[in-house]
Design a protein around this motif. Structure first.
Motif, PDB file in Angstrom:
ATOM      1  N   CYS A 106       0.823  -1.207   0.000  1.00 42.11           N
ATOM      2  CA  CYS A 106       0.000   0.000   0.000  1.00 42.11           C
ATOM      3  C   CYS A 106       0.858   1.258   0.000  1.00 42.11           C
ATOM      4  O   CYS A 106       1.994   1.259   0.498  1.00 42.11           O
ATOM      5  N   SER A 107       0.285   2.352  -0.520  1.00 37.36           N
ATOM      6  CA  SER A 107       0.966   3.650  -0.555  1.00 37.36           C
ATOM      7  C   SER A 107       1.243   4.200   0.830  1.00 37.36           C
ATOM      8  O   SER A 107       2.081   5.080   0.992  1.00 37.36           O
ATOM      9  N   TYR A 108       0.530   3.712   1.839  1.00 37.23           N
ATOM     10  CA  TYR A 108       0.739   4.212   3.196  1.00 37.23           C
ATOM     11  C   TYR A 108       1.996   3.617   3.853  1.00 37.23           C
ATOM     12  O   TYR A 108       2.387   4.059   4.927  1.00 37.23           O
ATOM     13  N   THR A 109       2.608   2.619   3.241  1.00 37.08           N
ATOM     14  CA  THR A 109       3.806   1.997   3.818  1.00 37.08           C
ATOM     15  C   THR A 109       4.975   2.981   3.771  1.00 37.08           C
ATOM     16  O   THR A 109       5.343   3.457   2.695  1.00 37.08           O
ATOM     17  N   PRO A 110       5.595   3.303   4.921  1.00 41.48           N
ATOM     18  CA  PRO A 110       6.696   4.275   4.967  1.00 41.48           C
ATOM     19  C   PRO A 110       7.995   3.683   4.419  1.00 41.48           C
ATOM     20  O   PRO A 110       8.801   3.117   5.160  1.00 41.48           O
ATOM     21  N   LEU A 111       8.194   3.821   3.130  1.00 41.63           N
ATOM     22  CA  LEU A 111       9.306   3.148   2.452  1.00 41.63           C
ATOM     23  C   LEU A 111      10.671   3.634   2.937  1.00 41.63           C
ATOM     24  O   LEU A 111      11.646   2.881   2.909  1.00 41.63           O
ATOM     25  N   GLU A 112      10.735   4.895   3.384  1.00 42.05           N
ATOM     26  CA  GLU A 112      12.012   5.426   3.866  1.00 42.05           C
ATOM     27  C   GLU A 112      12.534   4.640   5.063  1.00 42.05           C
ATOM     28  O   GLU A 112      13.752   4.469   5.227  1.00 42.05           O
ATOM     29  N   VAL A 113      11.644   4.157   5.901  1.00 42.06           N
ATOM     30  CA  VAL A 113      12.055   3.383   7.080  1.00 42.06           C
ATOM     31  C   VAL A 113      12.644   2.047   6.651  1.00 42.06           C
ATOM     32  O   VAL A 113      13.651   1.579   7.192  1.00 42.06           O
ATOM     33  N   ILE A 114      12.033   1.418   5.645  1.00 48.22           N
ATOM     34  CA  ILE A 114      12.552   0.160   5.100  1.00 48.22           C
ATOM     35  C   ILE A 114      13.910   0.393   4.448  1.00 48.22           C
ATOM     36  O   ILE A 114      14.863  -0.377   4.656  1.00 48.22           O
ATOM     37  N   ASP A 115      14.019   1.476   3.666  1.00 48.06           N
ATOM     38  CA  ASP A 115      15.297   1.815   3.029  1.00 48.06           C
ATOM     39  C   ASP A 115      16.397   2.000   4.073  1.00 48.06           C
ATOM     40  O   ASP A 115      17.518   1.511   3.915  1.00 48.06           O
ATOM     41  N   ALA A 116      16.067   2.723   5.139  1.00 45.65           N
ATOM     42  CA  ALA A 116      17.051   3.038   6.177  1.00 45.65           C
ATOM     43  C   ALA A 116      17.485   1.805   6.947  1.00 45.65           C
ATOM     44  O   ALA A 116      18.550   1.798   7.578  1.00 45.65           O
ATOM     45  N   ALA A 117      16.678   0.748   6.898  1.00 43.55           N
ATOM     46  CA  ALA A 117      17.046  -0.513   7.541  1.00 43.55           C
ATOM     47  C   ALA A 117      17.978  -1.348   6.669  1.00 43.55           C
ATOM     48  O   ALA A 117      18.451  -2.408   7.092  1.00 43.55           O
ATOM     49  N   GLY A 118      18.235  -0.859   5.437  1.00 42.85           N
ATOM     50  CA  GLY A 118      19.126  -1.571   4.529  1.00 42.85           C
ATOM     51  C   GLY A 118      18.437  -2.629   3.705  1.00 42.85           C
ATOM     52  O   GLY A 118      19.086  -3.509   3.129  1.00 42.85           O
ATOM     53  N   ALA A 119      17.116  -2.566   3.621  1.00 42.16           N
ATOM     54  CA  ALA A 119      16.349  -3.537   2.844  1.00 42.16           C
ATOM     55  C   ALA A 119      15.754  -2.878   1.609  1.00 42.16           C
ATOM     56  O   ALA A 119      15.604  -1.656   1.551  1.00 42.16           O
ATOM     57  N   ALA A 120      15.423  -3.694   0.619  1.00 45.94           N
ATOM     58  CA  ALA A 120      14.734  -3.210  -0.577  1.00 45.94           C
ATOM     59  C   ALA A 120      13.238  -3.460  -0.403  1.00 45.94           C
ATOM     60  O   ALA A 120      12.825  -4.546   0.005  1.00 45.94           O
ATOM     61  N   ALA A 121      12.433  -2.444  -0.693  1.00 50.53           N
ATOM     62  CA  ALA A 121      10.980  -2.567  -0.589  1.00 50.53           C
ATOM     63  C   ALA A 121      10.405  -2.947  -1.951  1.00 50.53           C
ATOM     64  O   ALA A 121      10.692  -2.289  -2.953  1.00 50.53           O
ATOM     65  N   VAL A 122       9.621  -4.010  -1.997  1.00 51.54           N
ATOM     66  CA  VAL A 122       9.021  -4.452  -3.258  1.00 51.54           C
ATOM     67  C   VAL A 122       7.508  -4.553  -3.110  1.00 51.54           C
ATOM     68  O   VAL A 122       6.999  -5.075  -2.127  1.00 51.54           O
ATOM     69  N   GLY A 123       6.787  -4.021  -4.092  1.00 52.33           N
ATOM     70  CA  GLY A 123       5.331  -4.066  -4.071  1.00 52.33           C
ATOM     71  C   GLY A 123       4.825  -5.469  -4.363  1.00 52.33           C
ATOM     72  O   GLY A 123       5.305  -6.120  -5.298  1.00 52.33           O
ATOM     73  N   LEU A 124       3.872  -5.946  -3.587  1.00 48.54           N
ATOM     74  CA  LEU A 124       3.387  -7.317  -3.719  1.00 48.54           C
ATOM     75  C   LEU A 124       1.924  -7.420  -4.119  1.00 48.54           C
ATOM     76  O   LEU A 124       1.386  -8.515  -4.153  1.00 48.54           O
ATOM     77  N   CYS A 125       1.250  -6.317  -4.391  1.00 45.58           N
ATOM     78  CA  CYS A 125      -0.168  -6.401  -4.745  1.00 45.58           C
ATOM     79  C   CYS A 125      -0.369  -7.301  -5.960  1.00 45.58           C
ATOM     80  O   CYS A 125       0.280  -7.115  -6.996  1.00 45.58           O
TER      81      CYS A 125
END
Length: 384
Positions: free
Chosen positions: A39-58
């Protein structure tokens, strides 16, 4: 030697899906971390800062809906069924190799599906306020973002510092600016691209690993399109009717709706769903004293039909209609998406007040209604 295993049904997959599985498997084997989101509400910057890649799964295909219906009710949103079906059947490489999925309580169907999804893959659910209007809403959402940050720190054994968050916010802001450049090219007369090219570019861009890789990919696409425009090259007829497409996420109906519009004399000049310009143009205040709160505030401002009230979306669509000089508005509503379906009444009233023709399409990911949809779209565009 890696111990990562491919699905038992791997040999049954088509070559393109096999290649995707092998690509993401290699990424993880080389030390990469994946977090899936929906979802668009997911704070991607927090995932990025954890050193992970965020991928959309819809889920965006009817392929796994029959698998999902072994568990989920049939009269459920196709996006929810498709998403669960891909996890249930091990057919999505990004779900299969994700360390965790981040969900959110945007709708009742999703939040209950996440309980079942958690039995397949660890799923962390963000609890979203139902309104942006209450004084306490920002604080509730900030605490949810903070809890996600702490969960990621614990899971990966890292510290998500303010410095990492600011860097992530800057990269995401740059990515959003480039995506908006791509959208703005549709303001040309004729527009720079067909709808299918825009929608496919957005869908493909999501599956680069990491924000910086996505940024590079979108920059290359913008430069490619600009170069074509300089030579006067465009695949769109100057007489094509300019359409604003709004409503539910549209990736799963590129063929049935997007391409059908352009095959019948139209062109989508503005993509006004949650993955389009309406959400993308919103930036994080990189210089805020409290960067985590700035990230939280940015996401809570998103105009989705799950919020009550949601006048911001209607006002934004009105602005986009004028900016892109649209001839008509088509609202695409996925079956059983009650919030968008009910809110379509307000969208219709606004369009009529502005003197812009409006049509609502209620559909799913199957091809059963393709003929009916083509007939309706052709008649609507001809009327314009």
């Amino acid at each position: 030697m890696s111990t990562l295993q491919l699905p038992k049904t791997f040999d049954e997959f088509v070559d393109a899906r096999k290649a995707s599985f092998l690509n993401v498997k290699e990424y993880v084997e080389n030390g990469g971390h994946l977090i899936g989101f929906l979802c668009s509400y997911t704070p991607l910057e927090v995932i990025d800062a954890a050193g992970a890649a965020a991928v959309g799964l819809c889920g965006t295909s009817n392929e796994t809906v029959p698998d999902a219906e072994k568990v989920l009710p049939k009269n459920l949103c196709p996006l929810i069924k498709s998403t669960y079906g891909f996890a249930y059947s091990d057919k999505c490489p990004y779900t299969y190799f994700s360390d965790m999925i981040v969900g959110e309580t945007t709708c009742d169907g999703k939040k209950k599906m996440f309980e079942l999804l958690n039995e397949i893959k660890k799923t962390y659910v963000l609890h979203l306020p139902q309104s942006q209007q209450r004084e306490y809403a920002k604080e509730i959402w900030y605490q949810e973002i903070k809890l996600l940050k702490e969960e990621l720190e614990k899971m990966y054994g890292v510290e998500i510092t303010d410095e990492k968050l600011r860097k992530a916010a800057h990269t995401r802001n740059e990515l959003r600016k480039v995506q908006c450049e791509l959208y703005n090219l549709q303001g040309q007369t004729p527009p720079a691209m067909k709808a299918s090219e825009v929608m496919t570019t957005l869908a493909q861009g999501m599956f680069n690993f990491g924000a910086e890789a996505q940024l590079e990919s979108f920059r290359a696409k913008v430069e490619e399109v600009k170069a074509r425009l300089e030579t006067g090259e465009t695949s769109v007829s100057p007489s094509a009717k300019r359409i604003l497409l709004t409503g539910c996420p549209s990736t799963g109906v590129i063929q049935k709706v997007g391409i059908t519009i352009e095959n019948n004399g139209g062109v989508i000049v503005c993509l006004d769903d949650c993955g389009g310009e309406r959400t993308t143009k919103m930036l994080v205040d990189e210089n805020a004293d409290d960067i985590l709160r700035a990230i939280s505030d940015r996401y809570l401002e998103i105009h989705c039909s799950v919020m009550t009230t949601n006048e911001g979306r209607i006002e934004n669509t009105k602005e986009m209609m004028k900016k892109y000089k649209v001839d008509g508005v088509i609202e695409m509503v996925l079956q059983a998406c009650h919030t968008f379906n009910i809110e379509s009444t307000k969208m219709k009233d606004m369009c009529e007040a502005e003197g812009v023709p409006y049509m609502k399409l209620e559909t799913d990911y199957s091809t059963a209604d393709s003929g009916q949809i083509e007939t309706r779209l052709a008649a609507f565009i001809e009327m314009l």
